[in-house]
Design an enzyme around this catalytic site. Structure first.
Site, mmCIF file in Angstrom:
data_model
loop_
_atom_site.group_PDB
_atom_site.id
_atom_site.type_symbol
_atom_site.label_atom_id
_atom_site.label_comp_id
_atom_site.label_asym_id
_atom_site.label_seq_id
_atom_site.Cartn_x
_atom_site.Cartn_y
_atom_site.Cartn_z
ATOM 1 N N GLU A 1 -1.968 -1.993 0.021
ATOM 2 C CA GLU A 1 -1.406 -0.818 0.680
ATOM 3 C C GLU A 1 -2.304 0.375 0.389
ATOM 4 O O GLU A 1 -2.825 0.522 -0.716
ATOM 5 C CB GLU A 1 0.011 -0.522 0.195
ATOM 6 C CG GLU A 1 0.586 0.751 0.832
ATOM 7 C CD GLU A 1 2.100 0.767 0.926
ATOM 8 O OE1 GLU A 1 2.612 1.524 1.767
ATOM 9 O OE2 GLU A 1 2.746 0.034 0.187
ATOM 10 N N CYS B 1 5.564 0.586 2.825
ATOM 11 C CA CYS B 1 6.174 1.740 3.498
ATOM 12 C C CYS B 1 5.199 2.456 4.419
ATOM 13 O O CYS B 1 5.622 3.163 5.340
ATOM 14 C CB CYS B 1 6.726 2.719 2.465
ATOM 15 S SG CYS B 1 8.091 2.031 1.490
ATOM 16 N N ASN C 1 8.899 -3.870 7.139
ATOM 17 C CA ASN C 1 8.532 -3.951 5.733
ATOM 18 C C ASN C 1 9.735 -4.280 4.857
ATOM 19 O O ASN C 1 9.969 -5.426 4.529
ATOM 20 C CB ASN C 1 7.889 -2.632 5.292
ATOM 21 C CG ASN C 1 7.671 -2.561 3.799
ATOM 22 O OD1 ASN C 1 7.168 -3.515 3.207
ATOM 23 N ND2 ASN C 1 8.073 -1.475 3.168
ATOM 24 N N GLU C 2 10.534 -3.290 4.515
ATOM 25 C CA GLU C 2 11.715 -3.560 3.699
ATOM 26 C C GLU C 2 12.938 -2.842 4.272
ATOM 27 O O GLU C 2 13.699 -2.200 3.570
ATOM 28 C CB GLU C 2 11.482 -3.181 2.228
ATOM 29 C CG GLU C 2 11.042 -1.744 1.991
ATOM 30 C CD GLU C 2 10.763 -1.449 0.522
ATOM 31 O OE1 GLU C 2 10.553 -2.404 -0.257
ATOM 32 O OE2 GLU C 2 10.753 -0.267 0.153
#
Length: 661
Positions: free
Chosen positions: A49, A248, A379-380
């Site tokens: 990331e 994120c 993503n989450e």
């Protein structure tokens, strides 16, 4: 290219006898003849990331910050020290950012008026400086439009904090229209905080854009490529996959600043610069100068995956901004462009040269497909809104690419209402792989080594996509990567490997951080402008990945897996290709322990290798200055028949490797 960080040592027998004289005794049984389950080649991989200056200022070797003057403040990163009211040369010249409509992705450039060429210059500060090494070559390029051919020379110099010149070159601008120029600087000294100084001969106006400086020596010697030392650390992990471009950062704080892969491919100068979503996220470590040039874009991520032998695993926005920030949603009836982005990405990676996106890949220098097998949706994210959008993506992707493996998300936590709901719904949908994240304290990791022992074997496979042990009460960057955190992760990872029929992919997160510009810790790799090193956590990951084997075997104490009894954890595997038996044993106790291992068959050679990662101080950690405080050591080992006696030091992770007959 391979590097070997394992130091071979010979341990003194008397010293060992002294250390282990009061060790606790444990007997383990290993069934070498029966495979419990296969271990996927993707078992241990890398999560990348762009946080902590991991891309620009890190892996991407560009040394000039804001090279095309596209930051929100167009002159950020640049200075003109003798063009202000406090200077004797206040009227010597001035640089002014200019915006044009000719290129919507790269609209800004710098217009420089030189009234007096005796002292006017501009300086770029780099990413917390520029790391240069004596005698190394640095390739410089820029675009210039020389009005009326008034400027005769552009002098480009690397300087230190005292303005001493550490290398220079000259460019002669020869056109009134935009033209590309290139040259090379050879550094005369080593300096971690160098800067680039640009001075002019002549009076008049000149326009500059895309001022760029790269080391000539990059990974695979690619022009304007990646930092060789950092990629080497990734290569040495032997990763099964590379997940990109992050977590994120995929979502964005709002949908407008989400990661859009199509803006990161094609000519580098046409890639739209964007502010990094981590720039102001953490109040205690704000970095307003953190932007993304996307010189490291999706093509480069696919290329890097290929370089290090990893399966590419791109993650795309599902039309939901980060739910910790705005939580902005795309209405379901407006989701088509997002879904099309996913389908087009698969075509970019795998399509023939006759397709629109396959042609672009080929034009960028990779005619052959990248053989993409995995793609992540979101993503989450959590809640009904995510499930609703996941259904749309899954239906479209599977309809056109039925063999594509889709990674879905279960939210930001490994438990709780969001997690339970997500897992329940994804099971109903027969999801391929569910991504689970856990950032917990070391005790949680030790206690959860059995997490997957009772998972539904008929449900989705698991991607332990982001995890790291966060020591309690430690909030000081490098110190957070102490031996306690790494040791607890090694205990947890024995549970991942033991359950390889359920767990198909795992990765530590975040991957890397600049020591002078990080927002989040702990991180697996740390670097400055000249050096990089692996943490204790890095070596745990490396040892598991380099010694994963192909088949899980049973290793038990009193008929039960070793999952923390007497603070011991273990897993056993064989590698049918290399014909090796591999035992991994973790002792989280503060006391040494003797372990007797009985093999079910006499089918191994007596001579083997013992690899030990240990430190008696749980608070110890590696640093730039001392990068080898905690690294594996290796020695020869000899066993007797079907029986092996191991002395496990306190706070240790040990691997025993034996050739199978």
């Amino acid at each position: 290219m391979k590097s070997n960080f394992i130091t071979k040592i010979t341990l003194c027998g008397l010293l060992l006898n002294g250390i282990y004289s009061h060790a606790q005794q444990t007997t383990l049984e290993v069934n070498t003849s029966k495979t419990i389950t296969k271990i996927q080649p993707t078992m241990y991989g890398i999560f990348f990331e762009d946080i902590n200056f991991a891309a620009d200022g890190g892996l991407y070797a560009e040394m000039v910050k804001n090279r095309s003057f596209e930051f929100a403040m167009p002159f950020m990163g640049w200075s003109q020290p003798n063009s202000n009211t406090h200077s004797l040369n206040a009227n010597s010249g001035i640089a002014t950012p200019v915006r044009t409509s000719q290129n919507s992705n790269n609209p800004d450039f710098c217009r420089i008026l030189i009234n007096d060429d005796k002292g006017y210059h501009i300086i770029n500060e780099g990413f917390r400086g520029m790391g240069i090494k004596k005698d190394a070559k640095y390739n410089l390029s820029l675009k210039a439009a020389n009005h009326n051919n008034a400027i005769k020379k552009i002098i480009l110099q690397l300087i230190d904090k005292d303005k001493k010149v550490l290398g220079e070159t000259v460019i002669t601008p020869s056109s009134t229209d935009w033209k590309d120029y290139s040259s090379q600087i050879i550094a005369t000294a080593t300096e971690a905080k160098a800067q680039l100084k640009i001075t002019f001969e002549g009076t008049g106006t000149i326009d500059l854009d895309m001022i760029s400086l790269f080391p000539e020596e990059t990974w695979n010697n690619r022009k304007n490529g990646l930092r060789k030392d950092i990629v080497q650390l990734l290569y040495d992990l032997k990763p099964g996959f590379l997940r990109f471009p992050g977590g994120c950062i995929v979502e964005g704080r709002t949908l407008e600043n989400r990661y859009q892969w199509k803006k990161t491919v094609g000519a580098v100068e046409n890639r739209e610069t964007m502010i990094n979503r981590w720039n102001l996220e953490f109040k205690n470590r704000q970095v307003p100068d953190y932007f993304q040039s996307f010189g490291l874009g999706f093509f480069e991520y696919f290329q890097l995956s290929e370089d290090v032998g990893a399966e590419p695993l791109p993650i795309l926005s599902c039309g939901m901004a980060c739910q910790y920030n705005s939580g902005e949603l795309v209405p379901i009836n407006e989701l088509d462009p997002y879904v099309q982005d996913a389908l087009d990405l698969i075509e970019f990676a795998n399509g023939a040269e006759t397709t629109e996106w396959g042609k672009l890949r080929a034009n960028m220098g990779h005619p052959k497909p990248f053989n993409l097998k995995y793609i992540g949706v979101g993503n989450e994210q959590w809640g009904p809104e995510y499930i609703e959008r996941y259904k749309v993506f899954a239906a479209a992707i599977k309809s056109k690419y039925p063999n594509m493996i889709i990674v879905s998300g279960s939210g930001p936590s490994p438990d709780g209402a969001f997690f339970d709901y997500g897992m329940q719904e994804l099971k109903k949908l027969n999801a391929d792989i569910v991504d689970e994240h856990y950032y917990k304290n070391p005790e949680w990791f030790k206690e959860n080594a059995t997490r997957y022992d009772n998972y539904d074997r008929k449900g989705p496979k698991i991607f332990a996509g982001e995890y790291a042990a966060h020591p309690k009460g430690v909030e000081d960057g490098l110190k957070e990567n102490n031996w306690l955190s790494a040791l607890s992760e090694s205990a947890f990872m024995t549970g991942l490997e033991r359950n390889a029929d359920v767990v198909h992919l795992t990765s530590y997160a975040p991957l890397m951080a600049h020591v002078d510009a990080f927002q989040w810790a702990p991180d697996m790799i740390w670097f400055d402008n000249l050096n990089s090193f692996g943490t204790a956590n890095y070596y745990v990951q490396k040892l598991f990945s380099n010694n994963k084997g192909t088949d899980v075997l049973a290793i038990t104490k009193d008929g039960k897996p070793l999952t923390g009894q007497n603070e011991l954890y273990a897993t056993a595997a064989k590698d049918v290709v290399k014909k090796e038996l591999i035992l991994k044993l973790v002792n989280t106790s503060g006391k040494a322990q003797d372990v007797t291992i009985n093999l079910s068959e006499n089918n191994v050679n007596a001579k083997g290798k013992l690899i030990i990662l240990t430190n008696q101080n749980l608070e110890e950690y590696n640093t730039i200055a001392e990068p080898t405080k905690i690294i594996p050591t290796e020695r020869d080992y000899k066993m007797s028949g079907k029986k092996s006696v191991l002395n496990l030091p306190a706070y240790s992770f040990t691997i025993l490797k034996l050739k199978m007959k």
